[in-house]
Design a protein around this motif. Sequence first.
Motif, mmCIF file in Angstrom:
data_model
loop_
_atom_site.group_PDB
_atom_site.id
_atom_site.type_symbol
_atom_site.label_atom_id
_atom_site.label_comp_id
_atom_site.label_asym_id
_atom_site.label_seq_id
_atom_site.Cartn_x
_atom_site.Cartn_y
_atom_site.Cartn_z
ATOM 1 N N LYS A 72 0.836 -1.209 0.000
ATOM 2 C CA LYS A 72 0.000 0.000 0.000
ATOM 3 C C LYS A 72 0.869 1.257 0.000
ATOM 4 N N GLU A 73 1.892 1.271 0.858
ATOM 5 C CA GLU A 73 2.757 2.446 0.937
ATOM 6 C C GLU A 73 3.581 2.621 -0.335
ATOM 7 N N VAL A 74 4.079 1.522 -0.881
ATOM 8 C CA VAL A 74 4.863 1.590 -2.123
ATOM 9 C C VAL A 74 4.028 2.202 -3.248
ATOM 10 N N LEU A 75 2.800 1.742 -3.390
ATOM 11 C CA LEU A 75 1.943 2.248 -4.468
ATOM 12 C C LEU A 75 1.663 3.735 -4.301
ATOM 13 N N ALA A 76 1.418 4.158 -3.075
ATOM 14 C CA ALA A 76 1.151 5.581 -2.824
ATOM 15 C C ALA A 76 2.379 6.425 -3.158
ATOM 16 N N LEU A 77 3.549 5.961 -2.752
ATOM 17 C CA LEU A 77 4.777 6.719 -3.010
ATOM 18 C C LEU A 77 5.122 6.752 -4.499
ATOM 19 N N ARG A 78 4.914 5.642 -5.180
ATOM 20 C CA ARG A 78 5.189 5.621 -6.623
ATOM 21 C C ARG A 78 4.267 6.596 -7.367
ATOM 22 N N ASP A 79 3.011 6.629 -6.968
ATOM 23 C CA ASP A 79 2.066 7.538 -7.620
ATOM 24 C C ASP A 79 2.466 8.991 -7.373
ATOM 25 N N GLU A 80 2.854 9.284 -6.144
ATOM 26 C CA GLU A 80 3.293 10.643 -5.820
ATOM 27 C C GLU A 80 4.543 11.005 -6.615
ATOM 28 N N PRO B 124 -6.004 6.751 -4.778
ATOM 29 C CA PRO B 124 -5.103 5.995 -3.899
ATOM 30 C C PRO B 124 -5.598 4.569 -3.675
ATOM 31 N N VAL B 125 -4.663 3.643 -3.587
ATOM 32 C CA VAL B 125 -5.002 2.239 -3.320
ATOM 33 C C VAL B 125 -5.068 2.034 -1.815
ATOM 34 N N ALA C 159 5.496 9.839 -9.546
ATOM 35 C CA ALA C 159 5.148 10.052 -10.951
ATOM 36 C C ALA C 159 4.541 11.439 -11.162
ATOM 37 N N LYS C 160 3.668 11.839 -10.271
ATOM 38 C CA LYS C 160 3.002 13.130 -10.430
ATOM 39 C C LYS C 160 3.972 14.290 -10.186
ATOM 40 N N LEU C 161 4.911 14.117 -9.267
ATOM 41 C CA LEU C 161 5.953 15.126 -9.076
ATOM 42 C C LEU C 161 6.734 15.362 -10.367
ATOM 43 N N LEU C 162 6.940 14.273 -11.115
ATOM 44 C CA LEU C 162 7.735 14.354 -12.340
ATOM 45 C C LEU C 162 6.895 14.681 -13.572
ATOM 46 N N GLY C 163 5.597 14.939 -13.342
ATOM 47 C CA GLY C 163 4.753 15.395 -14.432
ATOM 48 C C GLY C 163 4.070 14.312 -15.237
ATOM 49 N N TYR C 164 4.013 13.094 -14.698
ATOM 50 C CA TYR C 164 3.364 11.984 -15.388
ATOM 51 C C TYR C 164 1.990 11.715 -14.778
ATOM 52 N N LYS C 165 1.096 11.192 -15.594
ATOM 53 C CA LYS C 165 -0.272 10.911 -15.140
ATOM 54 C C LYS C 165 -0.278 9.856 -14.041
ATOM 55 N N ASN C 166 0.568 8.843 -14.178
ATOM 56 C CA ASN C 166 0.654 7.770 -13.195
ATOM 57 C C ASN C 166 2.020 7.102 -13.319
ATOM 58 N N PHE C 167 2.281 6.153 -12.444
ATOM 59 C CA PHE C 167 3.600 5.536 -12.394
ATOM 60 C C PHE C 167 3.871 4.698 -13.643
ATOM 61 N N ALA C 168 2.829 4.067 -14.194
ATOM 62 C CA ALA C 168 3.021 3.286 -15.410
ATOM 63 C C ALA C 168 3.487 4.188 -16.557
ATOM 64 N N ALA C 169 2.902 5.368 -16.664
ATOM 65 C CA ALA C 169 3.319 6.302 -17.724
ATOM 66 C C ALA C 169 4.788 6.690 -17.560
ATOM 67 N N LEU C 170 5.220 6.873 -16.312
ATOM 68 C CA LEU C 170 6.633 7.184 -16.040
ATOM 69 C C LEU C 170 7.528 6.030 -16.460
#
Length: 688
Positions: A266-274, A575-576, A276-287
């Motif tokens: 749960k924490e990993v997914l939240a951090l990855r999403d954050e 968020p998951v 990705a968005k910091l870097l300007g991507y829609k989600n972590f998969a896009a990054l």
Amino acid sequence: MSQSEKSYSTVTEWNGPHGLPRFELIKDEDFAPAFEAALAEHNADIDAIAGDPSEPTFENTIVALELAGDVLSRVSALFWNKAGADTNKVIQALEREIAPKMSRHYSKISMNAALFARVDALWEKRDSLGLSLEQTRVLERHWKGFVKAGAKLGKDQQERLAAINERLASLGANFGQNVLGDETDWALPLSSDEELVGLPDFLKDAMASAASARGKGEAYVVTLSRSIIVPFLEFSERRDLREQAFKAWVARGENGGERDNRAIVKEVLALRDEKAKLLGYKNFAALKLDNTMAKTPEAVNDLLMQVWDKAVKQAGVEEQELAALIAKDGKNHEVAPWDWRFYAEKLRTERFNFSESELKPYLQLEKIIEACFAVAKKLFGITAVPLKDVVGYHPDVRVFEIREADGTLKALFLGDYFARPSKRSGAWMSSFQSQHKLPLKNGVKGELPIIYNVCNFAKPAEGKPALLSLDDARTLFHEFGHALHGMLSDVTYPSVSGTGVSRDFVELPSQLYEHWLTVPDILKTYAVHYQTGEAMPQALLDKVLAAQTFNVGFNTVEFTSSALVDMAFHTMDKPVEDPMAVQAEVLAKIGMPASMVMRHATPHFQHVFSGDGYSAGYYSYMWSEVLDADAFAAFEETGDAFNADMAKRLKDNIYSIGGAVDPEETYKAFRGRLPSPEAMLKKRGLAA
């Protein structure tokens, strides 16, 4: 010499044969001081590059970065090998400390404004620098690496990104250690004939060896090592024991207590999403997909769903056949996940008139290793020469010279084949040293690749041969295909050496190499009975080849469901809160049969959560399978699996080129075009 200096020199001065590390001299306590000194040395390298008063050039900036931190790379290579292949409490404690420290270190480098300014200046005028194609790729890799690591963010955002990366590094280390702990601690002791009913001798030998290794006095134990648990599920007549073992296997990382991985996920997914968005991507998969062949999550899901629809339909047919066998046995239960492999093995025996236990005596580990080397010699002209007196990092490790046809030393290869409690599950390839041609500080030009394979085959009892399943033999070929990608590398710059390619291209050389295992001439020569030495009978060989697509619905559903869940986790627009609920929702949506499970349930999905190597990237095995099926078809079209012209094109454009050329371009240079999924679907028996 102080103890710290002694530790540093022991770990970093590789003065064994051909420049191998002196594994026998390295102690666990050497790593901490060696890391401290190597980190300081790397910082000094970076400061020198960033503070260079002269105008940035490719040589004084990019080449300098390629060579910076060589000592740290050596310490890291030795340590992470130890952490994965032969760990202990001391190493695990240091891993939990080192993982976040290394993340901090590389975050600091990535956010060094003066350093990025030099790289950025070169990137902006790249078209006027007169760079070769490989140099342009290397510059692009460094520039994109800085940008994806936050070089263009504001200071507050950079600090947050660094904190995220540090935390993710810690979580990944903990995730992997938790899975290993569950695997190591669980065992099902068996002793009576009633408990052993149905188990072939090769499996009982492996279980006896595992019991002896654990030293607890049991006659036999079922462990969660794939080379034991899978044949146990295939052959045990005791449905209750199959259920007990299966449930332990799929519950790794999900047993409650301090080793439960669900909160980590749960924490990993939240951090990855954050992130990705910091870097300007829609989600972590896009990054993650930004620099791959697939490019977008939509392209990935499109391929996966094309395959899923065909696979789940085929699995339904297979399930009906298994249910008929259950009824024929006079039973009235449904096909449960712990029944599938057992009845599938019965059905294979009935349909093709052979079983895994009949095949295994012909698949000796030693002979399959020989077959791996023989295929490489026929395709690429290289020879493996064993170094019998050279010490590896564990007594089971074998060391080989890899030599060109003219005798020139091309690489060093280490093979580590047997399961042990100190080794994480699965199989992998890695390197102690990558090939390149740059001049080093000591005046030597370039370095030989030092590559290793790690597998988890059941170790036989003393005096008995190690016998493999067909899947085990494919695994050995697969990992050696990765090894060849590293050993045949012929590039100038380390960052694009060998497997330094996009994630959905890196599996091509390994999956392609698997095809040569079942080339009839190879099986006839190397699949020989361990007692009689006789070649596999033609009738059995024909059955093995005819059965290659047997149970394909099951195998494809297992894999594809895992890949779809991975993509779903990393494309969520909210968020998951409960990863297991998301897993269940995805499986329900796609129509996952109740009779089977994902190949890797989320709490032990190490590809995705023990580090982020295959996060939003598990699909890449299938993406590469599209490539490998088409690539082997190129040989089949010539009528010769070892066609010399095609082999040269394969070596020049796939195995030796590394990441020096865009993967689409290098594949087209080999094949003349890009592939469609048809060859892969045909190979799997799922076409039309």
